[in-house]
Write an enzyme that holds these catalytic residues in place. Sequence first.
Site, mmCIF file in Angstrom:
data_model
loop_
_atom_site.group_PDB
_atom_site.id
_atom_site.type_symbol
_atom_site.label_atom_id
_atom_site.label_comp_id
_atom_site.label_asym_id
_atom_site.label_seq_id
_atom_site.Cartn_x
_atom_site.Cartn_y
_atom_site.Cartn_z
ATOM 1 N N GLU A 1 -9.686 12.759 8.052
ATOM 2 C CA GLU A 1 -9.551 13.056 9.472
ATOM 3 C C GLU A 1 -8.533 14.173 9.660
ATOM 4 O OE1 GLU A 1 -8.784 9.193 11.254
ATOM 5 O OE2 GLU A 1 -10.917 9.018 11.710
ATOM 6 N N CYS B 1 -3.491 7.117 1.687
ATOM 7 C CA CYS B 1 -2.106 7.426 1.312
ATOM 8 C C CYS B 1 -1.527 6.290 0.475
ATOM 9 C CB CYS B 1 -1.257 7.617 2.569
ATOM 10 S SG CYS B 1 0.451 8.033 2.167
ATOM 11 N N CYS C 1 -3.204 19.355 12.540
ATOM 12 C CA CYS C 1 -2.536 18.379 11.679
ATOM 13 C C CYS C 1 -3.405 18.175 10.442
ATOM 14 C CB CYS C 1 -2.360 17.087 12.470
ATOM 15 S SG CYS C 1 -1.444 15.855 11.593
ATOM 16 N N CYS D 1 3.330 2.937 4.306
ATOM 17 C CA CYS D 1 4.269 2.606 5.390
ATOM 18 C C CYS D 1 3.668 1.478 6.221
ATOM 19 C CB CYS D 1 4.533 3.826 6.264
ATOM 20 S SG CYS D 1 5.306 5.159 5.362
ATOM 21 N N CYS E 1 1.607 2.109 9.560
ATOM 22 C CA CYS E 1 0.677 3.240 9.572
ATOM 23 C C CYS E 1 -0.742 2.821 9.189
ATOM 24 C CB CYS E 1 1.198 4.295 8.598
ATOM 25 S SG CYS E 1 0.039 5.639 8.331
ATOM 26 N N CYS F 1 0.037 10.088 15.794
ATOM 27 C CA CYS F 1 0.773 9.896 14.553
ATOM 28 C C CYS F 1 0.618 8.471 14.026
ATOM 29 C CB CYS F 1 2.241 10.164 14.856
ATOM 30 S SG CYS F 1 3.102 10.631 13.422
HETATM 31 S S1 SF4 Z 1 3.197 7.348 7.560
HETATM 32 FE FE1 SF4 Z 1 1.185 6.847 6.702
HETATM 33 S S2 SF4 Z 1 0.364 8.754 5.941
HETATM 34 FE FE2 SF4 Z 1 2.593 9.076 6.238
HETATM 35 S S3 SF4 Z 1 3.515 8.576 4.253
HETATM 36 FE FE3 SF4 Z 1 3.526 6.687 5.421
HETATM 37 S S4 SF4 Z 1 1.608 5.626 4.843
HETATM 38 FE FE4 SF4 Z 1 1.427 7.776 4.212
#
Ligand code: SF4
Length: 354
Positions: A93, A117, A110, A121, A124, A346
């Site tokens: 995306e 990933c 972006c 996090c 996220c 975000c």
């Molecule tokens: S916020 Fe999401 S995309 Fe960014 S480093 Fe953390 S897990 Fe990865």
Amino acid sequence: MNAKRQLLGLGLPELQDYISELGQPAFRARQIYKWIYEKQTASFYEMSDLPREFRQQLDEIAVVSIPRVLKQKVSNDGTRKFLMELDDKKKIETVVIPQSGEKNTRYSLCISTQVGCPVGCQFCATGSSGFQRSLESHEMIGQYLGSKRELMKRLKQNDENIISNLVYMGMGEPFFNYEQVISSIRILIDPQGVNLGQRHITISTSGEAVGIERLAREDLQVTLAISLHACNDELRDRLVPLNRKYPIKRLMQAISDYIEITNRRVTFEYIMLDDINIAKQDAQQLIKLVKPLLANVNLIPYNEVETLPFKRPSGYNVRQFYQWLVDGGLNVTIREEHGSDIEAACGQLCIKER
Ligand code: SF4
């Protein structure tokens, strides 16, 4: 059968080498470079100033992979989220955000650097949807070219600079894919091609200290942003698991060395999570960490994700935290919200196709 040679992502000197291996004069490389980077053309048959037989030869042995936009969602505020398909059918995306509400506005893009990933996090959507692979530099450049082509077509605009800012802040940790990210930037800033201003490019890391140290020595004028989100190791270990590898002390040392070497201002991103990281004590810790540095703080009130337990703070709590930081002497902004209604804000990007 041999795989076709990928021409997207080659700098002009490498393209010239390749074209001369094919027995063609160097100016043909400049023609192709222009078609790819100025006109977002992926088909050799459309490169009308090349000889017909050469176009046919290129079509047989080479390729320019600008990702296909499979779907797009448009937010009430004009933000667009593109679902793009890569050559191996993986999906990413990419988001374009208008810089104002005016009709012929320009956009920030972006860019995603990985499919999913691995950082994970807690707050996220990308992190919670797993990791598949890192992107090649041509797949990052392709996000720019594909988004620009799509925007110009949809908006019927001929503005060559319709995308004027880039942030490496989509899916993925850019410094886990360091070489490919830097190589994509070097192509995108090339004055003979896309020619984006370095100062209009931001790389956002979740705290990969070695990447910060390497960037300091690149002689690039891009902006570094750090997704901090917590100011003590106990909380940051939970929210941003990369902190267990690079705890706050180690991270802050890398950042302060970066500032000393580059003399460039950095940005700290701070996602505001209700009842988690916005107490007065958090503000005091943030002031203590950031005040000695040449730095801004960018507050991002959390964009809720259906499957995750975190909550967005009230407007009152956002303003109160902001005021504590300002009173403590920090340069602070609250990031305007874009695209949360289409899950393009975000932390809301995800690899599952919607
Ligand atoms: S916020 Fe999401 S995309 Fe960014 S480093 Fe953390 S897990 Fe990865």
